[in-house]
Design an enzyme around this catalytic site. Structure first.
Site, PDB file in Angstrom:
ATOM      1  N   ASN A 168       5.733  -1.188   3.839  1.00 61.95           N
ATOM      2  CA  ASN A 168       4.791  -0.722   4.855  1.00 61.95           C
ATOM      3  C   ASN A 168       5.441  -0.676   6.234  1.00 61.95           C
ATOM      4  O   ASN A 168       4.999   0.056   7.121  1.00 61.95           O
ATOM      5  CB  ASN A 168       3.576  -1.638   4.915  1.00 61.95           C
ATOM      6  CG  ASN A 168       2.620  -1.434   3.754  1.00 61.95           C
ATOM      7  OD1 ASN A 168       2.712  -0.438   3.032  1.00 61.95           O
ATOM      8  ND2 ASN A 168       1.710  -2.376   3.574  1.00 61.95           N
ATOM      9  N   THR A 172       0.797  -1.227   0.000  1.00 66.59           N
ATOM     10  CA  THR A 172       0.000   0.000   0.000  1.00 66.59           C
ATOM     11  C   THR A 172       0.830   1.278   0.000  1.00 66.59           C
ATOM     12  O   THR A 172       0.707   2.121  -0.894  1.00 66.59           O
ATOM     13  CB  THR A 172      -0.950  -0.008   1.207  1.00 66.59           C
ATOM     14  OG1 THR A 172      -1.856  -1.099   1.063  1.00 66.59           O
ATOM     15  CG2 THR A 172      -1.730   1.289   1.306  1.00 66.59           C
ATOM     16  N   ASP A 207      -3.766   0.664  -5.760  1.00 67.22           N
ATOM     17  CA  ASP A 207      -2.336   0.541  -5.491  1.00 67.22           C
ATOM     18  C   ASP A 207      -1.798  -0.837  -5.849  1.00 67.22           C
ATOM     19  O   ASP A 207      -0.599  -1.001  -6.097  1.00 67.22           O
ATOM     20  CB  ASP A 207      -2.048   0.850  -4.021  1.00 67.22           C
ATOM     21  CG  ASP A 207      -3.013   0.143  -3.070  1.00 67.22           C
ATOM     22  OD1 ASP A 207      -3.996  -0.472  -3.532  1.00 67.22           O
ATOM     23  OD2 ASP A 207      -2.809   0.233  -1.844  1.00 67.22           O
ATOM     24  N   HIS A 208      -2.665  -1.835  -5.891  1.00 70.51           N
ATOM     25  CA  HIS A 208      -2.284  -3.226  -6.153  1.00 70.51           C
ATOM     26  C   HIS A 208      -3.560  -4.034  -6.263  1.00 70.51           C
ATOM     27  O   HIS A 208      -4.668  -3.525  -6.020  1.00 70.51           O
ATOM     28  CB  HIS A 208      -1.409  -3.777  -5.022  1.00 70.51           C
ATOM     29  CG  HIS A 208      -1.998  -3.555  -3.652  1.00 70.51           C
ATOM     30  ND1 HIS A 208      -3.135  -4.196  -3.217  1.00 70.51           N
ATOM     31  CD2 HIS A 208      -1.634  -2.726  -2.642  1.00 70.51           C
ATOM     32  CE1 HIS A 208      -3.442  -3.786  -2.000  1.00 70.51           C
ATOM     33  NE2 HIS A 208      -2.547  -2.874  -1.627  1.00 70.51           N
TER      34      HIS A 208
END
Length: 445
Positions: free
Chosen positions: A121, A100, A276-277
């Site tokens: 992260n 993220t 984001d993914h």
């Protein structure tokens, strides 16, 4: 992974959002040409009332965390699907690692994580011994390596506003004095919000619409908006579960609320909607216990999940190398300097000495867990090879600057920041990892 866990699953039935719906069109950039003057006007008749000017288009960057592009094919996204059909869409490749915070920072800087410094992260820095970066960290020290787009815009005199974008609450370029509670100097967006999961999607959208009600001189030109529940549901239930699709439907309705609010204001907008993914399915039996391979007496595990990173303890580098750098079922391991070049990852000092990447495939992904019970309740994950189909990210662009009905080949998410710079009329940027080239044929000039 979202900024924080969602408080409750969306209580929305799929059928309620599946009916056909055509959203109102966003206003054009310029008003239609005025008709030619009538003869009466030349004879001294009163001139016709002048048309009100159409507002300058605002650029709105929307992130739907963890949104797989194929969610658009599940029959629960009438508003997003309409925007895709009337604009430009693609399945976008995230940067590695497909997490993220690294990817949100890439989207607004145009640099890969290895260069912008938000490499995970969860991370460490030798300049801050004993300190660990987490998704709650807002000390500018961790963020200052790359300038985000709202800072570039503010420096150019453009008002900006951000609703929960990761890093937007940081006083970028400043520094924190340990003896004082606040930063020295630094730049933030003109308007920003400290993340709070209790703020509903409706409240987030209404805040954005309220910002755009301001008079032209105070109205933001660049806005970001962040939604988290699709990612949370994907982790909890997996990407195919009906509860995850309910969260997809709920976010679709929120995007529709934004479009309707813009139309009610008569505000022209270029919407760039991304994730984001993606999200991969996982299962409890597809787990590798890290402690059974590298004991805690040899290395500290910095991050775990679809990939794991290891910082050897003093004098234990050779032991860690011997344990990791041999064939293992369902995972591959490297020293950071030997990572595949296509990851564009491993030169930053914040990347730990060793990285192992779990296998992802049609049957689901494997998890590198700290122990036999860690993350055992999750049914979805991200962080795998960024070129994996499961990790593909959403991209939709719709507005006066975009052609209609265009589908682009897969491109890297480093290209989004150059696109946003182009939409805002900002300089192209020097030394970025992306380029506006993938969008040239679909941009209206």
């Amino acid at each position: 992974m979202t900024l924080r866990p969602l408080l409750a699953a969306a209580l929305l039935t799929l059928g309620a959002c599946a009916y056909p719906y055509t959203p109102p069109s966003l206003p054009p950039v310029t008003a239609p040409a005025s008709p030619a003057p009538s003869p009466a006007a030349h004879a001294g008749a009163a001139a016709p009332t002048a048309r009100a000017p159409v507002p300058t288009p605002v650029t709105i960057l929307v992130s739907i965390d963890g949104f797989r592009p194929d969610y658009l094919a599940r029959g629960v996204t009438p508003r997003l699907s309409a925007l895709a059909a009337g604009g430009v869409s693609a399945a976008m490749r995230p940067s590695f690692p497909s997490k993220t915070f690294p990817n949100h920072w890439t989207l607004v800087t145009g640099l890969v994580p290895d260069r912008h410094g938000i490499v995970a992260n969860r991370m460490e820095d030798k300049a801050r011994p004993g300190e660990t970066f987490t998704m709650a960290t807002d000390d500018p020290f961790w963020w200052n390596a790359a300038e985000p787009l709202w800072v570039t815009a503010e420096r150019a005199g453009m008002p900006t506003a951000t609703m929960f974008w990761p890093g937007s609450n940081v006083a970028w370029g400043g520094m924190r004095d340990p003896a004082r509670p606040h930063e020295r100097a630094g730049v933030r967006p003109r308007d920003w919000q400290q993340y709070n999961e209790a703020v509903s999607d409706r409240q987030r959208v209404e805040a954005v619409v309220d910002w755009l009600r301001r008079p032209p001189e105070a109205r933001p030109r660049f806005v970001t908006l962040y939604f988290d529940e699709v990612d949370t549901a994907g982790h909890d239930y997996g990407p195919t579960d009906q509860r995850t699709l309910a969260s997809v439907a709920a976010v679709d309705a929120s995007v529709g609320r934004l479009v309707d609010g813009l139309a009610a204001l008569g505000q022209s907008a270029n919407l760039v909607i991304v994730s984001d993914h993606g999200m991969a399915p996982i299962a409890p039996e597809r787990r590798i216990a890290i402690e059974s391979i590298v004991p805690a007496t040899d290395a500290r595990v910095v991050e775990s999940g679809p990939y794991a990173t290891f910082a050897p303890l003093p004098g234990r580098d050779a032991a860690v190398a011997q344990a990791l750098l041999r064939p293992h079922p369902h995972m591959a391991c490297w020293r950071k300097e030997a990572l595949p070049a296509r990851f564009r990852y491993g030169r930053n000092a914040r990347v730990p000495a060793f990285l192992c990447l779990a296998e992802d495939g049609a049957a689901g992904g494997w998890i590198l867990a700290r122990n036999a019970t860690d993350e055992a309740t999750h049914r979805g994950a991200h962080g795998y090879d960024n070129d994996s189909p499961d990790m593909r990210a959403l991209f939709i662009a719709n507005g006066p600057s975009f052609a209609a009905g265009e589908r682009l080949p897969t491109f890297d998410n480093t290209d989004v920041a150059p696109l946003l710079r182009d939409l805002l009329g900002l300089p192209a940027g020097v030394g970025l990892d992306g380029d506006v080239a993938p969008f040239r044929r679909v941009l209206r000039r």
